[in-house]
Scaffold this active site. Structure first.
Site, PDB file in Angstrom:
ATOM      1  N   HIS A  83       0.935  -1.237  -0.233  1.00  0.00           N
ATOM      2  CA  HIS A  83       0.065  -0.145  -0.081  1.00  0.00           C
ATOM      3  C   HIS A  83       0.978   1.484  -0.016  1.00  0.00           C
ATOM      4  O   HIS A  83       0.557   2.287  -0.384  1.00  0.00           O
ATOM      5  CB  HIS A  83      -0.719  -0.203   1.345  1.00  0.00           C
ATOM      6  CG  HIS A  83      -1.901  -1.107   1.041  1.00  0.00           C
ATOM      7  ND1 HIS A  83      -2.622  -1.578   2.029  1.00  0.00           N
ATOM      8  CD2 HIS A  83      -2.661  -1.593   0.028  1.00  0.00           C
ATOM      9  CE1 HIS A  83      -3.575  -2.609   1.725  1.00  0.00           C
ATOM     10  NE2 HIS A  83      -3.523  -2.529   0.305  1.00  0.00           N
ATOM     11  N   ASP A 155     -12.893  -3.311   4.513  1.00  0.00           N
ATOM     12  CA  ASP A 155     -11.570  -3.938   5.425  1.00  0.00           C
ATOM     13  C   ASP A 155     -12.083  -3.901   6.488  1.00  0.00           C
ATOM     14  O   ASP A 155     -12.097  -2.786   7.306  1.00  0.00           O
ATOM     15  CB  ASP A 155     -10.299  -3.103   4.994  1.00  0.00           C
ATOM     16  CG  ASP A 155      -9.191  -3.673   5.897  1.00  0.00           C
ATOM     17  OD1 ASP A 155      -9.318  -4.354   6.965  1.00  0.00           O
ATOM     18  OD2 ASP A 155      -7.867  -3.196   5.425  1.00  0.00           O
ATOM     19  N   GLY A 190      -9.840  -8.268   5.117  1.00  0.00           N
ATOM     20  CA  GLY A 190      -9.207  -7.534   6.095  1.00  0.00           C
ATOM     21  C   GLY A 190      -8.726  -8.453   7.154  1.00  0.00           C
ATOM     22  O   GLY A 190      -9.019  -9.728   7.019  1.00  0.00           O
ATOM     23  N   HIS A 217     -15.476 -13.084   3.574  1.00  0.00           N
ATOM     24  CA  HIS A 217     -14.364 -14.050   3.924  1.00  0.00           C
ATOM     25  C   HIS A 217     -14.778 -14.492   5.467  1.00  0.00           C
ATOM     26  O   HIS A 217     -15.029 -13.877   6.257  1.00  0.00           O
ATOM     27  CB  HIS A 217     -13.020 -13.209   4.488  1.00  0.00           C
ATOM     28  CG  HIS A 217     -12.116 -12.853   3.098  1.00  0.00           C
ATOM     29  ND1 HIS A 217     -12.705 -12.194   2.312  1.00  0.00           N
ATOM     30  CD2 HIS A 217     -11.018 -13.252   2.908  1.00  0.00           C
ATOM     31  CE1 HIS A 217     -11.701 -11.922   1.236  1.00  0.00           C
ATOM     32  NE2 HIS A 217     -10.640 -12.682   1.628  1.00  0.00           N
ATOM     33  N   GLU A 220     -11.879 -17.974   8.533  1.00  0.00           N
ATOM     34  CA  GLU A 220     -10.687 -18.073   8.021  1.00  0.00           C
ATOM     35  C   GLU A 220      -9.559 -18.334   8.999  1.00  0.00           C
ATOM     36  O   GLU A 220      -8.739 -19.126   8.752  1.00  0.00           O
ATOM     37  CB  GLU A 220     -10.244 -16.610   7.556  1.00  0.00           C
ATOM     38  CG  GLU A 220      -9.321 -16.457   6.478  1.00  0.00           C
ATOM     39  CD  GLU A 220      -9.284 -15.154   5.902  1.00  0.00           C
ATOM     40  OE1 GLU A 220      -9.881 -14.105   6.212  1.00  0.00           O
ATOM     41  OE2 GLU A 220      -8.117 -14.910   5.157  1.00  0.00           O
ATOM     42  N   ASP A 303      -6.645 -15.818  -4.695  1.00  0.00           N
ATOM     43  CA  ASP A 303      -6.610 -14.761  -3.560  1.00  0.00           C
ATOM     44  C   ASP A 303      -5.337 -13.615  -3.740  1.00  0.00           C
ATOM     45  O   ASP A 303      -6.030 -12.535  -3.956  1.00  0.00           O
ATOM     46  CB  ASP A 303      -6.380 -15.723  -2.065  1.00  0.00           C
ATOM     47  CG  ASP A 303      -6.424 -14.912  -1.198  1.00  0.00           C
ATOM     48  OD1 ASP A 303      -7.166 -13.890  -1.011  1.00  0.00           O
ATOM     49  OD2 ASP A 303      -6.029 -15.428   0.003  1.00  0.00           O
ATOM     50  N   ASP A 304      -4.224 -13.953  -3.701  1.00  0.00           N
ATOM     51  CA  ASP A 304      -3.244 -12.777  -3.865  1.00  0.00           C
ATOM     52  C   ASP A 304      -2.280 -13.591  -4.657  1.00  0.00           C
ATOM     53  O   ASP A 304      -1.256 -14.045  -4.195  1.00  0.00           O
ATOM     54  CB  ASP A 304      -2.606 -12.416  -2.586  1.00  0.00           C
ATOM     55  CG  ASP A 304      -3.955 -12.078  -1.646  1.00  0.00           C
ATOM     56  OD1 ASP A 304      -4.217 -10.937  -1.987  1.00  0.00           O
ATOM     57  OD2 ASP A 304      -4.146 -12.559  -0.652  1.00  0.00           O
TER      58      ASP A 304
END
Ligand code: 5GP
Length: 391
Positions: A83, A155, A190, A217, A220, A303-304
């Site tokens: 970020h 988030d 988040g 989400h 998790e 996801d990422d």
């Protein structure tokens, strides 16, 4: 190194090639987590120029290039770093373009990208952030063979007030002159160790009332039992992100499992993410086969892809290989993902037809057998692989 020869009949493909050729649908991809190493290096260079120094960021470079195994908390530190590199509208435009191009190159035909709108004093408002992402999406759809839609992320680490402001921004796009139809839902993500999802229920109810689809989400981490119950019992979820600890043998009520099955709430399956963050101990121990055996709708996702060094093709490959899926199983997974999109039915019909057409061209081309040099025939292509792959 000793090599063996594996023979694949012409027309047929090994599993990884096959997965690369699948017409794929990606439903769980966080924009900032999807940055490739190349993109991160470009951002680092731009930042170094801006700051006029190299030293401050060289340790960051190392973290990113070596990272293959990271706890969830470490991942959230990586997001903070990313970020700090994406704090201009120019960077947001660039990363959106790059991420869409990379998904398109990987054979993704439909991408539901999600991102958290950010307000950075003197640099961007949340609205400018979302406008920039949507503009980049439109531009990329003109040149790449991909359809892209957006989910705005709430988030849970940023608090309820921030979530209300994100929702009120999202509403502005429902009837927007230029961007109408592109923002199809809200994601709740988040750090799961921060805040309580139950506090967000009024916001989720309002979002549903406005017509947004919700991807949340859920479960998790192990400690999320009560908030998961609360959100599910309110019937607010259209798709579940991860759902790692949802099964009744993990401390959750059988009621939730029954409810998820009864309402066919699709689960976004992120194999590499779950194993690399150690929320699941190995691919073999993943919850995928339990739901798959129950014929529950599942959407294999990355996801990422940047943080976890993966691609959607790779996730299909891991899934098919680990759980010994047949060609028919793999095709069904692609089609389940189509049904789980947040597209209106007319767009979904178009996507389904496109995916079906591409799948039918692939049918019968997955090479499943194992051959040795004794079975060498003239009409075969030769592929080299290591003995480990053959064992
Ligand atoms: P962004 O929203 O900035 O485009 O993407 C990064 C953000 O996505 C992170 O700051 C985090 O809020 C969310 N995110 C990415 N991966 C995960 C994950 O595996 N679990 C959760 N709960 N949130 C994630």
């Amino acid at each position: 190194m000793c090599t063996w020869h594996r023979l694949i009949p012409k027309e047929q493909m090994d599993l990884l090639t096959y997965c690369r050729n699948l017409p794929k649908v990606e439903l769980h991809a966080h924009l900032t987590g999807s940055l490739s190493d190349d993109t991160v290096l470009q951002l680092l260079e731009a930042k170094e120029k801006e700051l006029g120094s190299k030293n401050s960021l060289c340790s960051a470079k190392i973290t990113i290039s070596k990272g293959h195994q990271r706890s969830l908390d470490e991942c959230f530190r990586v997001f903070e770093l990313l970020h700090s590199l994406t704090d201009s509208l120019e960077a947001i435009r660039k990363i959106t373009q790059n991420v869409i191009q990379e998904f398109a190159e990987d054979g993704v035909r439909y991408l539901e990208l999600r991102t958290t709108p950010k307000n950075i004093l003197g640099k961007m408002t949340k609205k400018e952030y979302v406008d920039t992402v949507l503009e980049a999406m439109i531009n990329e759809m003109k040149t790449c063979r991909i359809m892209v839609r957006l989910l705005v992320s709430v988030d849970r680490g940023r608090g309820v007030e921030d979530a209300w402001s994100t929702l009120s921004l999202a509403k502005q796009y429902l009837d927007h002159d230029v961007f109408k139809g592109l923002l199809v839902g809200i994601d709740v993500s988040g750090n799961p160790n921060k805040g309580n999802l139950a506090d967000y229920i009024p916001i989720l109810k309002e979002a549903k009332k406005c017509g947004f689809k919700l991807a949340v989400h859920l479960a998790e981490v192990k400690s999320c039992v009560e908030e998961t119950d609360a959100v599910l019992q309110n019937g607010l979820v259209d798709r579940i992100g991860h759902g790692t600890y949802l099964l009744d043998n993990n401390g959750y009520g059988i009621n939730n499992q029954d409810m998820i099955l009864k309402h066919h709430i699709p689960i976004e399956i992120c194999l590499s993410s779950n194993v690399k963050t150690e929320s699941v101990s190995s691919f073999e121990d993943h919850h995928f086969p339990v739901w798959h055996a129950l014929k529950h709708p599942l959407a294999v996702s990355t996801d990422d892809k940047g943080v976890f060094s993966t691609t959607l093709s790779n996730e299909y490959y891991i899934c098919a290989k680990t759980f010994n899926l047949s060609e028919k199983d793999i095709h069904e997974l692609c089609l389940h993902a189509v049904e789980a999109t947040f597209l209106p039915s007319s767009d979904k019909d178009i996507l389904r037809q496109m995916v079906k057409d591409d799948l039918s061209k692939l049918m019968g081309k997955l090479f499943l057998g194992r051959m040795t040099t004794n079975t060498l025939k003239p009409s075969t292509v030769l592929e080299i692989c290591t003995p480990k792959e053959l064992s």
